[in-house]
Design a protein around this motif. Structure first.
Motif, PDB file in Angstrom:
ATOM      1  N   LYS A   1       0.872  -1.355   0.152  1.00  0.00           N
ATOM      2  CA  LYS A   1       0.061  -0.030  -0.065  1.00  0.00           C
ATOM      3  C   LYS A   1       1.009   1.161  -0.043  1.00  0.00           C
ATOM      4  N   PRO A   2       0.699   2.285  -1.067  1.00  0.00           N
ATOM      5  CA  PRO A   2       1.651   3.228  -0.946  1.00  0.00           C
ATOM      6  C   PRO A   2       1.068   4.397  -0.015  1.00  0.00           C
ATOM      7  N   LYS A   3       2.054   4.937   0.526  1.00  0.00           N
ATOM      8  CA  LYS A   3       2.242   6.173   1.699  1.00  0.00           C
ATOM      9  C   LYS A   3       1.224   7.261   1.315  1.00  0.00           C
ATOM     10  N   LEU A   4       0.595   7.768   2.112  1.00  0.00           N
ATOM     11  CA  LEU A   4      -0.259   8.943   2.090  1.00  0.00           C
ATOM     12  C   LEU A   4       0.708  10.083   1.992  1.00  0.00           C
ATOM     13  N   GLN A   5       2.063  10.091   2.503  1.00  0.00           N
ATOM     14  CA  GLN A   5       2.965  10.928   2.359  1.00  0.00           C
ATOM     15  C   GLN A   5       3.343  11.360   0.962  1.00  0.00           C
ATOM     16  N   SER A   6       3.343  10.236  -0.103  1.00  0.00           N
ATOM     17  CA  SER A   6       3.704  10.582  -1.348  1.00  0.00           C
ATOM     18  C   SER A   6       2.697  11.354  -2.044  1.00  0.00           C
ATOM     19  N   LEU A   7       1.245  11.014  -1.718  1.00  0.00           N
ATOM     20  CA  LEU A   7       0.320  11.935  -2.333  1.00  0.00           C
ATOM     21  C   LEU A   7       0.559  13.487  -2.164  1.00  0.00           C
ATOM     22  N   HIS A   8       0.897  13.436  -0.454  1.00  0.00           N
ATOM     23  CA  HIS A   8       0.992  14.935   0.092  1.00  0.00           C
ATOM     24  C   HIS A   8       1.908  15.654  -0.724  1.00  0.00           C
ATOM     25  N   GLN A   9       3.106  15.184  -0.807  1.00  0.00           N
ATOM     26  CA  GLN A   9       4.368  15.592  -1.280  1.00  0.00           C
ATOM     27  C   GLN A   9       4.190  16.006  -2.588  1.00  0.00           C
ATOM     28  N   CYS A  10       3.429  14.985  -3.665  1.00  0.00           N
ATOM     29  CA  CYS A  10       3.243  15.742  -4.711  1.00  0.00           C
ATOM     30  C   CYS A  10       2.188  16.551  -5.129  1.00  0.00           C
ATOM     31  N   ALA A  11       1.092  16.715  -4.145  1.00  0.00           N
ATOM     32  CA  ALA A  11       0.271  17.759  -4.076  1.00  0.00           C
ATOM     33  C   ALA A  11       1.023  19.133  -3.745  1.00  0.00           C
ATOM     34  N   VAL A  12       1.910  19.110  -2.832  1.00  0.00           N
ATOM     35  CA  VAL A  12       2.373  20.181  -2.398  1.00  0.00           C
ATOM     36  C   VAL A  12       3.566  20.920  -3.721  1.00  0.00           C
ATOM     37  N   ASP A  13       4.096  19.905  -4.407  1.00  0.00           N
ATOM     38  CA  ASP A  13       4.866  20.165  -5.493  1.00  0.00           C
ATOM     39  C   ASP A  13       4.140  20.787  -6.692  1.00  0.00           C
ATOM     40  N   LYS A  14       2.729  20.225  -6.839  1.00  0.00           N
ATOM     41  CA  LYS A  14       2.096  20.628  -7.856  1.00  0.00           C
ATOM     42  C   LYS A  14       1.573  22.078  -7.445  1.00  0.00           C
ATOM     43  N   ALA A  15       1.128  22.169  -6.373  1.00  0.00           N
ATOM     44  CA  ALA A  15       0.701  23.677  -5.860  1.00  0.00           C
ATOM     45  C   ALA A  15       1.666  24.633  -6.038  1.00  0.00           C
ATOM     46  N   LEU A  16       2.944  24.322  -5.901  1.00  0.00           N
ATOM     47  CA  LEU A  16       4.177  25.446  -5.971  1.00  0.00           C
ATOM     48  C   LEU A  16       4.430  25.571  -7.433  1.00  0.00           C
ATOM     49  N   GLN A  17       4.306  24.762  -8.078  1.00  0.00           N
ATOM     50  CA  GLN A  17       4.359  24.854  -9.572  1.00  0.00           C
ATOM     51  C   GLN A  17       3.586  25.534 -10.573  1.00  0.00           C
TER      52      GLN A  17
ATOM     53  N   ASP B   1      -3.962  25.944  -4.580  1.00  0.00           N
ATOM     54  CA  ASP B   1      -3.319  26.413  -3.203  1.00  0.00           C
ATOM     55  C   ASP B   1      -4.485  26.023  -2.296  1.00  0.00           C
ATOM     56  N   LEU B   2      -5.970  26.361  -2.492  1.00  0.00           N
ATOM     57  CA  LEU B   2      -6.926  25.917  -1.716  1.00  0.00           C
ATOM     58  C   LEU B   2      -7.089  24.385  -1.842  1.00  0.00           C
ATOM     59  N   PHE B   3      -7.055  24.102  -2.683  1.00  0.00           N
ATOM     60  CA  PHE B   3      -7.132  22.429  -2.913  1.00  0.00           C
ATOM     61  C   PHE B   3      -6.180  21.833  -2.117  1.00  0.00           C
ATOM     62  N   LEU B   4      -4.986  22.032  -1.995  1.00  0.00           N
ATOM     63  CA  LEU B   4      -3.606  21.574  -1.295  1.00  0.00           C
ATOM     64  C   LEU B   4      -4.096  21.672   0.323  1.00  0.00           C
ATOM     65  N   ARG B   5      -4.653  22.928   0.514  1.00  0.00           N
ATOM     66  CA  ARG B   5      -5.088  23.102   2.092  1.00  0.00           C
ATOM     67  C   ARG B   5      -6.064  21.791   2.411  1.00  0.00           C
ATOM     68  N   PHE B   6      -7.362  21.839   1.680  1.00  0.00           N
ATOM     69  CA  PHE B   6      -8.142  20.819   1.935  1.00  0.00           C
ATOM     70  C   PHE B   6      -7.610  19.416   2.005  1.00  0.00           C
TER      71      PHE B   6
ATOM     72  N   SER C   1      -3.780   6.163  12.880  1.00  0.00           N
ATOM     73  CA  SER C   1      -3.145   7.310  13.204  1.00  0.00           C
ATOM     74  C   SER C   1      -2.519   8.129  12.214  1.00  0.00           C
ATOM     75  N   SER C   2      -2.953   9.398  12.313  1.00  0.00           N
ATOM     76  CA  SER C   2      -2.576  10.493  11.583  1.00  0.00           C
ATOM     77  C   SER C   2      -1.251  11.053  11.785  1.00  0.00           C
ATOM     78  N   ALA C   3      -0.988  10.962  13.137  1.00  0.00           N
ATOM     79  CA  ALA C   3       0.358  11.700  13.613  1.00  0.00           C
ATOM     80  C   ALA C   3       1.732  11.442  12.835  1.00  0.00           C
ATOM     81  N   GLN C   4       1.979  10.454  12.332  1.00  0.00           N
ATOM     82  CA  GLN C   4       3.158  10.116  11.451  1.00  0.00           C
ATOM     83  C   GLN C   4       3.045  10.744  10.237  1.00  0.00           C
ATOM     84  N   THR C   5       1.953  10.637   9.668  1.00  0.00           N
ATOM     85  CA  THR C   5       1.640  11.268   8.218  1.00  0.00           C
ATOM     86  C   THR C   5       1.770  12.829   8.386  1.00  0.00           C
TER      87      THR C   5
END
Length: 583
Positions: free
Chosen positions: A167-183, A190-195, A215-219
């Motif tokens: 199962k892929p980590k949610l971290q990969s999705l979040h990092q991809c979303a951050v990069d996409k928003a910054l590009q 921007d608001l899509f990323l916050r949500f 638990s969402s703490a590690q993510t």
């Protein structure tokens, strides 16, 4: 967000439900919490009002889940394309029944609505872009949780994960979303990323709509670390600010608390701040009502670098004090661009005593002054190394845009001279001019400037209430004589006239008394101090005006207070109230 009426309606809807159903319950603290709760309220409305369900029934039925999935897919697909309105084929592609499309707005009150264009063609849209962005983020999150598919990746390697260990980590999705928003060049994600980041933190609030992922703490820690790493890069102010909003969605305020503690202790040293700390300072100031009323750059070790870092704050401030900060023409270029990009709240701008600003800086600044969004009322450019060319730039900019400017201070620019005033008079005599205060102290002016000013002010029914020509010792009596042509004109409403240190003699007092007597005067303050040739005989000439019925003068400064007491003795028959001898 509170400037958006739809957001105010969403907030009211959520608060009403919380206060009615959770006595003493916790209110939403983040944007994602607010929109999740709003979605739950709409599900409840659908269940009770349309399906005949009870208050205690589960929030989500199979039908409402399917509806949210379809709306989420539509929202995401159209967000990627940059579309705010959709057509029937777009709905069909997302599995939305065309015949039932009009019911969606009734079921989920105004989340989705149908309108008609010219020729009765049906078009559809979400009630607000923020609702579309929220549903798009929910769709991406649910898709990843349920299937492991990252919709933000351009090339998908797999659509399903066969076993838990794969199962892929949610971290990969979040990092991809951050990069996409910054590009993104226009910030459309921007608001899509916050949500998207906020959904993991608030997954318990979506029980019944999505499966729990532990638990969402590690993510959250991984997402926070990645965002802080990005903040350490030299991002634009807008992108940095959005990343701080994202940290807030992840319940992390460590960077902000660090800067706030430095601000409270008075130990903030902006010359040692990292890019991330600069961004934190901007975020804090944007949240401060006090700093947005009056922004003083010198509080943050005023410099050109500090101004460029804090431009987002200046852009939304009402009053910007930028004097004595070593600013140059570069500052004006960036400042004008920032103020033009957004309908400006700025009403007062003080750039005084930045001697490197010069004419080229004013030229950049005029790009803002002539823009439609400019509502500047006070501009101070005292001692900025300006010449007549600046007056030419200013006059052209202010004439081209119906001006809101009420106060202009160009004092202590001794290269301005008579030719500069001549250029400026082109604005003063224009129909749109509403200038009330003009300060030209120590500008190297002579009698010719008074001639230009009198002609310009007479030609246009004048709003001018204060005129300061002090420190121009070549003005002399002939200059006052020209100026009296304006003072005795019917349109003159001048209340304050300052002619200190202008090389005047008793003849000027004679001219002034005659002009002010001929026109029922609005003059309340007259400053003739430091004109050593004026003498007592000059004051004697002024007494003719002081004794006239139309005199309303409250402050006269021709001599010292002691000299006024010993030499100035109004007639015993004088009917006017006593003069205030304040200096």
């Amino acid at each position: 967000m509170c400037h958006i009426p739809v957001f105010c309606w969403i907030t009211a809807t959520v608060l009403e439900d919380v206060l009615q159903t959770r006595e003493g319950g916790q209110l939403p603290k983040t944007l994602t919490e607010m929109y999740i709760h709003f979605l739950v309220v709409q599900a409840k409305v659908k269940r009770i009002k349309y399906d005949g369900g009870a208050e205690t029934d589960p929030h989500w039925s199979p039908e409402s889940r399917k509806m949210i999935e379809s709306l989420g897919k539509l929202a995401f697909d159209q967000l990627q394309k940059g579309n705010l309105i959709f057509y029937e084929p777009d709905l069909t592609e997302c599995g939305i029944d065309i015949t039932a499309a009009s019911v969606y707005s009734g079921v989920f009150t105004q989340i989705f609505k149908e309108e008609k264009q010219l020729y009765q063609n049906k078009v559809f849209c979400f009630v607000h872009l923020s609702v579309q962005e929220f549903l798009a983020a929910l769709h991406v999150h649910l898709t990843f949780i349920n299937s492991g598919l990252n919709l933000l990746e351009e090339q998908q390697t797999t659509s399903m994960w066969p076993k838990l260990s794969d199962k892929p980590k949610l971290q990969s999705l979040h990092q991809c979303a951050v990069d996409k928003a910054l590009q993104s060049p226009n910030g459309h994600l921007d608001l899509f990323l916050r949500f998207l980041l906020g959904l993991k933190t608030n997954q318990t609030r979506l029980q019944g709509l999505m499966t729990q992922t532990g638990s969402s703490a590690q993510t959250n820690r991984e997402a926070v670390q990645y965002i802080k790493k990005k903040l350490s890069e030299n991002l634009s102010a807008e992108k940095s600010i959005n990343l701080f909003h994202c940290l807030n969605e992840l319940n992390d305020r460590s960077l902000l608390e660090e800067i706030q503690q430095s601000l409270r202790s008075g130990r903030l040293s902006t010359d040692k701040l990292s890019p991330a700390q600069w961004s934190a300072l901007v975020f804090i100031l944007l949240s401060s009502e006090k700093d947005l009323d009056v922004f003083n750059l010198k509080k943050y070790f005023g410099s050109e670098e500090a101004l460029l870092r804090l431009l987002p704050v200046v852009k939304v401030s009402k009053k910007a004090l930028l004097s004595r900060c070593g600013l140059s023409e570069i500052s004006c270029d960036y400042l004008a661009a920032a103020l033009k990009s957004n309908p400006s709240h700025l009403r007062e701008l003080d750039l005084s005593e930045n001697y490197k600003l010069q004419d080229s800086g004013v030229k950049h600044l005029c790009g803002f002054l002539e823009s439609p969004g400019c509502g500047l009322e006070t501009l101070r450019l005292r001692d900025c190394g300006l010449s007549k060319i600046s007056c030419d730039y200013l006059a052209a900019a202010l004439k081209s845009n119906p001006s809101h400017l009420r106060q202009l201070d160009l004092s202590s620019n001794n290269k301005l001279q008579d030719s500069g005033v001549k250029h400026l008079c082109g604005f003063l005599e224009s129909p749109g001019c509403g200038l009330e205060t003009l300060r030209l102290r120590d500008c190297g002016l002579s009698e010719i400037s008074c001639d230009y000013l009198a002609a310009a002010l007479k030609s246009n029914p004048s709003h001018l209430r204060e005129l300061d020509l002090s420190g121009n010792n070549n003005l002399q009596d002939s200059g006052v004589k020209h100026l009296c042509g304006f003072l005795e004109s019917p349109g003159c409403g001048l209340e304050t006239l300052r002619l200190s240190d202008c090389g005047l003699s008793e003849i000027s007092c004679d001219y002034l008394a005659a002009a002010l007597k001929s026109n029922p005067s609005h003059l309340r303050e007259l400053d003739l101090s430091n004109n050593y040739k004026l003498q007592v005989s000059g004051v004697k000439h002024l007494c003719g005006f002081l004794e006239s019925p139309g005199c309303g003068l409250e402050t006269l400064s021709p001599l010292t207070a002691a000299e006024q007491c010993s030499h100035f003795k109004p007639s015993k028959k004088k009917k006017n109230p006593p003069l205030d001898n304040s200096l």
